[in-house]
Every structure is written in C-alpha cells, then in structure tokens.
Design a protein around this motif. Sequence first.
Motif, PDB file in Angstrom:
ATOM      1  N   ALA A  88     -21.763 -41.415  17.459  1.00  0.00           N
ATOM      2  CA  ALA A  88     -20.359 -41.088  17.160  1.00  0.00           C
ATOM      3  C   ALA A  88     -20.084 -39.620  17.435  1.00  0.00           C
ATOM      4  CB  ALA A  88     -20.049 -41.419  15.698  1.00  0.00           C
ATOM      5  N   VAL A  89     -21.012 -38.766  17.040  1.00  0.00           N
ATOM      6  CA  VAL A  89     -20.788 -37.322  17.208  1.00  0.00           C
ATOM      7  C   VAL A  89     -20.850 -36.955  18.692  1.00  0.00           C
ATOM      8  CG1 VAL A  89     -21.678 -35.017  16.682  1.00  0.00           C
ATOM      9  CG2 VAL A  89     -21.740 -36.819  14.923  1.00  0.00           C
ATOM     10  N   ASN A  90     -21.952 -37.367  19.355  1.00  0.00           N
ATOM     11  CA  ASN A  90     -22.156 -36.918  20.738  1.00  0.00           C
ATOM     12  C   ASN A  90     -21.042 -37.374  21.661  1.00  0.00           C
ATOM     13  OD1 ASN A  90     -24.431 -35.801  19.821  1.00  0.00           O
ATOM     14  ND2 ASN A  90     -25.844 -37.311  20.692  1.00  0.00           N
ATOM     15  N   VAL A  95     -16.363 -35.764  25.030  1.00  0.00           N
ATOM     16  CA  VAL A  95     -14.949 -35.881  25.411  1.00  0.00           C
ATOM     17  C   VAL A  95     -14.289 -34.511  25.354  1.00  0.00           C
ATOM     18  CG1 VAL A  95     -12.703 -36.788  24.629  1.00  0.00           C
ATOM     19  CG2 VAL A  95     -14.683 -38.315  24.778  1.00  0.00           C
ATOM     20  N   VAL A  96     -14.569 -33.772  24.303  1.00  0.00           N
ATOM     21  CA  VAL A  96     -13.957 -32.441  24.153  1.00  0.00           C
ATOM     22  C   VAL A  96     -14.466 -31.504  25.256  1.00  0.00           C
ATOM     23  CG1 VAL A  96     -13.864 -30.413  22.632  1.00  0.00           C
ATOM     24  CG2 VAL A  96     -13.516 -32.710  21.696  1.00  0.00           C
ATOM     25  N   ASN A 111     -18.601 -30.707  16.912  1.00  0.00           N
ATOM     26  CA  ASN A 111     -19.975 -31.131  16.647  1.00  0.00           C
ATOM     27  C   ASN A 111     -20.335 -30.891  15.173  1.00  0.00           C
ATOM     28  OD1 ASN A 111     -22.624 -31.992  17.333  1.00  0.00           O
ATOM     29  ND2 ASN A 111     -23.263 -29.840  17.423  1.00  0.00           N
ATOM     30  N   ALA A 112     -20.049 -29.691  14.691  1.00  0.00           N
ATOM     31  CA  ALA A 112     -20.438 -29.340  13.318  1.00  0.00           C
ATOM     32  C   ALA A 112     -19.675 -30.191  12.298  1.00  0.00           C
ATOM     33  CB  ALA A 112     -20.168 -27.853  13.077  1.00  0.00           C
ATOM     34  N   VAL A 113     -18.381 -30.354  12.517  1.00  0.00           N
ATOM     35  CA  VAL A 113     -17.570 -31.090  11.538  1.00  0.00           C
ATOM     36  C   VAL A 113     -17.992 -32.561  11.507  1.00  0.00           C
ATOM     37  CG1 VAL A 113     -15.231 -31.900  11.014  1.00  0.00           C
ATOM     38  CG2 VAL A 113     -15.610 -29.517  11.644  1.00  0.00           C
ATOM     39  N   LEU A 114     -18.149 -33.161  12.695  1.00  0.00           N
ATOM     40  CA  LEU A 114     -18.499 -34.591  12.715  1.00  0.00           C
ATOM     41  C   LEU A 114     -19.909 -34.832  12.176  1.00  0.00           C
ATOM     42  CD1 LEU A 114     -16.876 -35.912  16.028  1.00  0.00           C
ATOM     43  CD2 LEU A 114     -16.042 -36.121  13.687  1.00  0.00           C
TER      44      LEU A 114
END
Length: 412
Positions: A88-90, A95-96, A111-114
Amino acid sequence: MLRVVAEVIGGGRHLAPALDATLGGIAEREVRAFVTDVAYGVVRHVRALEAALAPRLEAPERLPERVRLALLAGAFERLLRGTPPHAAVNSWVEVVKRGPRADRALAGLVNAVLRRIEPDDLPTPLGAACLAPWLLERLTLALGSDLAERAALGMLRPEPLWLSAPDAGAARARLADDGADVADGPIEGSLRVRAPRPLRALAAYREGLVQPQNPASLAVVQACGEVEGVRVLDLCGGHGVKAAALAARGAHVLSVERDEAKLRAAARNAQRLGVAVDALAWDLTTPPPLEPAQVVLLDAPCSGTGTLRGHPEIGLRLTPAAVASLVELQAQLLRTSLACVAPGGRLVYAVCALTPDEGPRQIERLLAEAPTFVAEAPALDLPHVATAGPGAWIVPEDGLDGFYVAALRRDG
Ligand SMILES: C[S@@+](CC[C@H](N)C(=O)[O-])C[C@H]1O[C@@H](n2cnc3c(N)ncnc32)[C@H](O)[C@@H]1O
C-alpha cells in the motif's frame, strides 16, 4: 484513478459514470476490480480518512491535489482494504514520484505518513464519522442511533451485483452458461451474481432475462401487491426499472415521467426485457389527464440518502436546503398521486431516502389533508423496521439500498 476521485470529490462528477469512462480503457479484470474498489472506498470513507490523516500533516489543505489523493488512497488501502502495508505504501509513493516536481518533493512525506498511520487513527464509530453531522442527525432521527450507525456502516460496504429475474430458473441457466456464480437474493426474483465479464457482455442480460436492480427496489414493486391484469400508474417512472418489473408480473403499466430522454431509455430497456409499458411525458406537479387506477406507485425524486453505497458522492454534496426543496416537490407529487387513485385503490409511496421529512412526516402531513386515505402496513418481503409514524424503513445492510415505503388505501 486519482483523476476520477478528484473529479468526484472536488469536481462535482458522479462516481459511476466517471469510473465507467476510465474502466473502459482497462482490459484486465483484476485491475478493473482494484480501481473500482479503491475509488469507491476513498469516496465512501473520505471524511474518516481525512480525520485519520490530519494529525500527521501540518497543512493538509495546502498539499497538491494528487499528493492529497494519493494519501487518501494509500490510507484506505492501509487502514480499511487490508492491503499488505509495504504494498500500500510503496505503490502510492511511486505514484507521487511519477508526478510533477512539486509532488515528487513530497514523496518522503507520503512514505512516512502512510508507514506510520494505524487503524486506531480512524475516528469511531466509523459509519457516523463518514457522514456529514447534519445528515447523521437526520438518520438518527429516522432510525435511532444504533440502527443509524448500522445503516451508515452498511453503506460503506461494496455492493454485490444484484439482478432481478422474473424467470429465475431460465436466468440461472443462462448465467451459468455465461460462467457466472449465482446465489438466491433475499427476496423472490432476486439473484446475487459474480460475473466474469461486465453485465452488458452477458448473454443473460442481452437476451433480457435479467435486470440490474437492488432487492430493496424490487421489494417496492412487491409492495404494490397482486397486479396481474391490473392497470398500474407508475408515477415518476424514470428509467422504468420498477415499471418493467410490474409489467413482468402481468400489470398494464403506464409510466409517467417528465424527462423524455428517460422515457426513451425505459422503452429501449422494456424492449430488451420483452415487456410492454405505456409511457406519458408529463410534469406531475400538475395532475395528468388520466383515469384513476387501482394501483398507483409514486417512486418520488429524493435525497438518495439510502443509496450512499452506490452513490457515495451524494453524501459529499447534499445540503439541508436541497432536502427541504425535495420535500416540497414530493408533497406536490403526493397530492397529484392521491388524485390518481381510484376508490378502493392503493397508493405505494417510496423514496430511497432515510430522512424523516421525506418519509413518515411527509405521509403524516398528507393523511391529515386527505381523510379518505388510510395508511396500511406496506407488504415488504425484506427485513424492515417500523417508523415512528406510517410506513417502514428498509435499512441499507447486507448490500441492500435503504428505502422508506408507505402504502395508503383510498376508502371513499
Ligand atoms: C427515483 S426516480 C424514479 C426511478 C424509477 N421509478 C425506476 O424504478 O427506475 C424519480 C424520477 O422522478 C422524475 N421526476 C422528478 N420530478 C418530476 C415531476 N415534476 N414530474 C414527473 N417526474 C418527475 C425524475 O426525472 C426521476 O426520473
């Protein structure tokens, strides 16, 4: 997919057509299912997801739109969809990174927030947290707080493919040829289907054996009672889904609708289904030039607050003022409908809405104006709950849409 969600959340588009346009360009079934799941999931849960993300962001309102949407989609996957955290994070960080420079600079933040976000960050109860406070208040007035939460939570779950089939045996056989898995729905004539291809590509659909229809909508048709050989006025006929089901039960149906394009679409669909439905284009705020009928169905325009599962964007845009003007219109349409009921006949009033003003309060007011009509308990084959006044609620759980249904009999 982010563009679709952006157009729906910020741009005022309806989710289903926006998504259809995107899915048209995707061949793989799994990818189509994923895109559908995440787009609906984000729009359904957007309030709760924003609340979960907010404490971890300094100025969420200043984030570039794509970054904000990637965070919402990632948070949905992490917290609610059960996607393994690293995936989910990667995927959303990637995308960003593929975006413009201003977005790419925020990949580390995403990355940090997710990575840090946890299911406990979601507000509770979840159903209530996904509704605008004023709408939650209306649902609670209608259903009481426990049932309102169940309804709100129920509408966050994906919708199965529900098909109506007047000849369920023939439909099942053809759907099996189509490679679909079929189970009985919760009401006679309703099937729950998992199909390998889009609906319109199924032989059972093309040959007119099935019609997409939520079982709660079919229950409204059943509440009209025995209609074989009976003249039925289907007021506010729309795309004619209920009219076709009535005709399939042997009714002589006249569908009245002010939108001629909808009447044309209804006629094409009736032809596909092999049923005959007459049609009249008419604005029902004034009485139509018609003989009264024994059975009149008014499926009135409404807030759609019982259909947030399939139309989650409604919950983002609806206002109390819009509900008030719908209540006014429904009152006018109800007066017209009463004038269309023959002595001894029945009016069935239905709205796919869960606000008291569109439901029992509307009918209470009407009964006070029209003493020759009495309220009857609507004959509903689905689980339903009594209201504080006339009529019943169908609660939007287990894939059902939420409805208010009332039945009135003309005594004099
Ligand atoms: C809930 S939808 C009906 C759905 C339809 N019965 C079905 O099962 O497919 C309500 C319909 O009322 C129609 N409508 C709204 N205002 C109207 C009016 N003043 N006169 C006639 N129809 C109206 C809308 O165009 C819409 O199609």
